[in-house]
Design an enzyme around this catalytic site. Structure first.
Site, short mmCIF file in Angstrom:
data_model
loop_
_atom_site.label_atom_id
_atom_site.label_comp_id
_atom_site.label_asym_id
_atom_site.label_seq_id
_atom_site.Cartn_x
_atom_site.Cartn_y
_atom_site.Cartn_z
N ASP A 132 36.92 26.96 39.24
CA ASP A 132 37.35 28.21 38.65
C ASP A 132 36.40 28.51 37.49
O ASP A 132 35.58 27.68 37.09
CB ASP A 132 38.82 28.16 38.20
CG ASP A 132 39.41 29.58 38.10
OD1 ASP A 132 38.62 30.55 38.12
OD2 ASP A 132 40.63 29.72 37.99
C1 BGC Z 1 40.47 33.21 37.69
C2 BGC Z 1 40.18 33.19 39.16
C3 BGC Z 1 39.15 34.23 39.48
C4 BGC Z 1 37.90 33.94 38.68
C5 BGC Z 1 36.75 34.88 38.97
C6 BGC Z 1 39.20 33.14 36.85
O1 BGC Z 1 39.46 33.37 35.53
O2 BGC Z 1 41.34 32.15 37.36
O3 BGC Z 1 41.35 33.40 39.88
O4 BGC Z 1 38.87 34.25 40.84
O5 BGC Z 1 38.23 34.04 37.31
O6 BGC Z 1 36.96 36.12 38.49
#
Ligand code: BGC
Length: 775
Positions: free
Chosen positions: A302
């Site tokens: 993530d």
């Molecule tokens: C979130 C993810 C997301 C990623 C990219 C993160 O902060 O937890 O779910 O896909 O950002 O935007």
């Protein structure tokens, strides 16, 4: 004397080596053949690319950067210039947050025209509930319990995204979430593992289609692996304390279903489970996902989660974080800049192995091959397709279908709803009544600011010309903290708690009208990432507005727009009708009007329990019984002294303008063996005066287990249409898949014993039979 080496020794060595190579290749090709997810032709191609790659190029494939670049490419900022250099050298595997054919084509060109091996980038983006045509937020859409429409809405989102140059979405989120305080509850399919599994699979199939190389599909991403929805106290990013039982029986099933359905990628999660951050969790990623489940896609971290292991106190610095993440099977580093800076050093120090790096690169290349990017890196980049396929009338029409099916009728006393289209006068009141932005919800892709149909607009289009509609906002819900249309994603909201100046006008409107449609709830950005709350009631002055309006007109249709279960105890006692309308997307106002005026008979059911008050959270129907489930004689049982322990509106609940009765629950057998099966059926009748749809739900309970089992578990459902007066027999098969669980033996198995089975219209159904499973 020098030892003589017989002349045939080298030959033997060569033969042994050859045999070894042949054997190894045989094992490898057998593995490939045995795994239906692997295409031997693609595997061969990956081999040949891998042999050409130097270490920097390999590490580069494991790096993902975000770049909100305009069409002409990166800005002149130092960071972007660094990324540009890396792209030119072929040392980046993926970019996120670049959208539009033009920008994606330009970025891909940088790699294709400058790098040595010309390995195309994969472009990812959060296409969560639509790209530009916005569908209901995932939690809301799940309330439709209609897997076909969820699959189709994902397919439309994929088509719009793919036509805009993208080839990978970071969806679906399949985190079981039982805590209304957690802002991200809006992104998933609610509190139930079974529902999350089937909805997740429907969405994956919608995004990926039958064939990843199709120009209208994108790679999907099962996230967040794992446990993110169990953040303690509903506080985002918080620690997760669960044991193996909860992990295997509640959290992992949707992920296993996703892996089996061939989801291309997984994303790990920000939280730690029992002290180990998911990004560094070898047990989850290597042992379970890639080992036990034999899944062959790649895991992306993530955002910054590799680096965050430092803040967790699990790694000293980025170098150690990179080591832990790679050893744990995190393949791609999203925005931590940890792999690019450290993997080479770690390899030299033998803290990570070249086999691990090769395996991670192989996984990334595999998805790129499956997408067909090696055949044509610009295959998703066609300006005409972008114009033709995005935000079309057809897509919007479907968004309206999905939206109306997602609405849940919570209360309808004295059949106030549906309203007649000839009613004399309607007061449309509330801060969200003419709000064209809130219905788009959070994680709204490339939606245009203020582009949803507001409810006021929907109502005006629906009623006869002579109906008097008086609109009064009543209050402002928020005081803007960003300029109109500017991205609110990261910026906190500020609620209006003092300006009551518009309430009087709303009261006047209510006085003069036959009925009030009062539209309150949550701003689009009250749920989503980082939007946890301890109060799940109505923010700002919404309660006051309700009270003032209620004083003068009790004929209130309460329309709720929100992303999480709300605390509704008070209003649900007073308002005669309540419609749960979530954040329904681009066509929100039209869809709600369809339901308000009876063009569509509501059929949604809650995918999550609505509590009496926030103190009950986390709240879910499939609890365990405890040793002290209930006593009305004294206090020493598991419950609260000041509130019920069950939900105000339970999981699976939702009314219709007609009524349904359930009877004659039948089992074709009352005893089966562990591998046997039985049929359970029920008669469902539409006992009202309108045609309608009903979600028929199957629940079981395993009465005694080697681990304590929940008091009820959803195991199947079917959405049926019934004409007024019509009866249908609905049946389900119960087999070992329905009955098995992850037992004390640490494996999935059916344990013999007694089971209860229920069928009904929500999780509180009492229509029950029992059966026995023998050895
Ligand atoms: C979130 C993810 C997301 C990623 C990219 C993160 O902060 O937890 O779910 O896909 O950002 O935007």
């Amino acid at each position: 004397m020098k030892k003589q080496i017989p002349f045939f020794y080298p030959t033997i060595k060569i033969i042994i080596l050859l045999l070894f190579v042949l054997c190894f290749q045989k094992i490898k090709s057998q593995q490939i053949q045995q795994n239906p997810n692997l295409d031997p032709k693609i595997e061969k191609k990956i081999d040949s690319v891998l042999t050409l790659m130097n270490l920097n190029e390999k590490i580069g494939q494991l790096v993902q950067y975000s770049g909100q670049w305009d069409a002409t490419g990166p800005s002149t900022s130092q960071g972007d210039q660094q990324i540009l250099k890396k792209l030119k050298k072929g040392e980046v595997g993926s970019m996120l947050n670049i959208y539009s054919v033009n920008s994606i084509k330009e970025t891909q060109k940088i790699v294709m025209e400058n790098s040595r091996l010309k390995i195309p980038l994969i472009f990812g983006y959060d296409v969560i509930h639509g790209y530009k045509t916005i569908f209901p937020i995932p939690l809301g859409e799940t309330a439709s319990w209609d897997l076909e429409i969820m699959k189709k809405s994902a397919a439309i989102a994929a088509k719009e995204a793919a036509s805009s140059g993208l080839n990978w979405t970071f969806a679906p989120m399949i985190d079981v979430s039982r805590d209304a305080r957690w802002g991200r509850i809006m992104e998933g399919a609610g509190e139930d593992p079974y529902l999350n599994s089937v909805v997740g699979v429907a969405r994956i199939k919608g995004f990926q289609g039958e064939d990843l190389s199709n120009i209208f599909t994108v790679a999907a991403c099962a996230k967040h692996f794992a446990g993110y929805g169990f953040a303690e106290a509903g506080r985002d990013y918080n620690t997760v304390n669960i044991g193996l039982n909860e992990l295997h029986n509640t959290i992992l099933p949707p992920f296993k279903a996703a892996a089996n359905a061939g989801v291309a990628t997984f994303m790990n999660s920000f939280n730690d489970i029992d002290g180990i951050p998911s990004t560094g969790n070898k047990f989850l990623q290597r042992d379970i996902l890639k080992g036990e489940w034999n899944w062959k896609g790649f895991v992306v971290s993530d955002w910054g989660s590799i680096g965050e292991m430092i803040a967790h106190g699990y790694a000293e610095d980025k170098k150690q974080a990179a080591q832990i993440a790679m050893n744990a099977g995190s393949d791609m580093d999203m925005e931590s800049y940890a792999y690019e800076a450290n993997l080479e050093k770690l390899l030299n120090e033998k803290k990570v192995s070249i086999e691990q790096i090769n395996d991670a690169v192989r996984r990334v290349l595999r998805i790129k091959f499956q997408l067909g990017l090696f055949d044509d890196p610009y295959k998703y980049c066609d300006e005409k397709r972008e114009i033709d396929n995005v935000y079309t009338t057809e897509n919007l029409a479907f968004a309206r279908e999905v939206a109306k099916k997602s609405i849940v009728l919570l209360k309808n006393e004295k059949k106030l709803l549906p309203l007649s289209k000839n009613i004399k006068s309607i007061a449309v009141i509330g801060p969200l009544a003419d709000d064209k932005d809130t219905p788009l919800g959070n994680w709204r892709g490339r939606a245009t600011y203020n582009s949803a149909v507001s409810l006021l607009e929907g109502i005006k289009k629906s009623v006869d010309k002579n109906v008097k509609i008086i609109y009064a906002k009543g209050i402002d819900l928020i005081i803007p903290t960003v300029e109109k249309g500017e991205n609110q994603f990261l910026i906190p909201l500020k609620f209006n708690t003092t300006d009551r100046s518009k309430i009087a006008e709303a009261v006047e409107a209510a006085k003069k009208s036959d009925v009030v449609i009062l539209v309150i709830g949550e701003n689009a950005y009250q749920t989503g990432e980082g939007r946890s709350q301890t109060d799940i009631g109505f923010a700002g002055l919404q309660n006051e507005l309700f009270d003032e309006v209620y004083k003068v007109n009790k004929n209130i249709v309460l329309v709720l727009m929100n992303g999480r279960p709300l605390e509704l105890s008070r209003v649900s006692e007073l308002a005669p009708s309540i419609l749960e309308c979530w954040h329904l997307g681009s066509e929100s106002g039209n869809a709600i009007a369809d339901v308000v005026f009876g063009d569509y008979n509501p059929s949604g059911k809650l995918p999550v329990s609505f509590p009496h008050n926030v103190g009950q959270e986390p709240l879910y129907y499939n609890q365990k019984n405890t040793g002290r489930p209930y006593s009305d004689k004294h206090v020493t049982f598991s419950g609260y002294r000041d509130a019920p322990k069950t939900a105000l509106y339970p999981f699976g609940f939702g009314l219709s303008y007609t009524t349904f009765s359930y009877k004659n629950l039948e089992l074709d057998k009352t005893e089966i063996s562990k591998n046997g099966k039985l049929k359970v059926s029920v008669e469902v009748t539409n006992t009202g005066d309108r045609n309608g749809e009903e979600v028929v739900q199957l629940y079981i309970r395993d009465l005694v287990g080697s681990l304590v089992r929940p008091i009820k578990e959803l195991k199947g459902f079917e959405k049926i249409s019934l004409k007024s007066g019509e009866t249908k027999i609905v049946s389900f098969t119960i087999n070992s898949k329905t009955l098995e669980f992850y037992t004390a033996n640490k494996k999935w198995e059916v344990e013999p014993g007694k089971f209860d089975v229920w069928i009904g219209g929500d999780s509180t159904t009492t229509l029950k039979k029992s059966f026995t499973v023998s050895e």
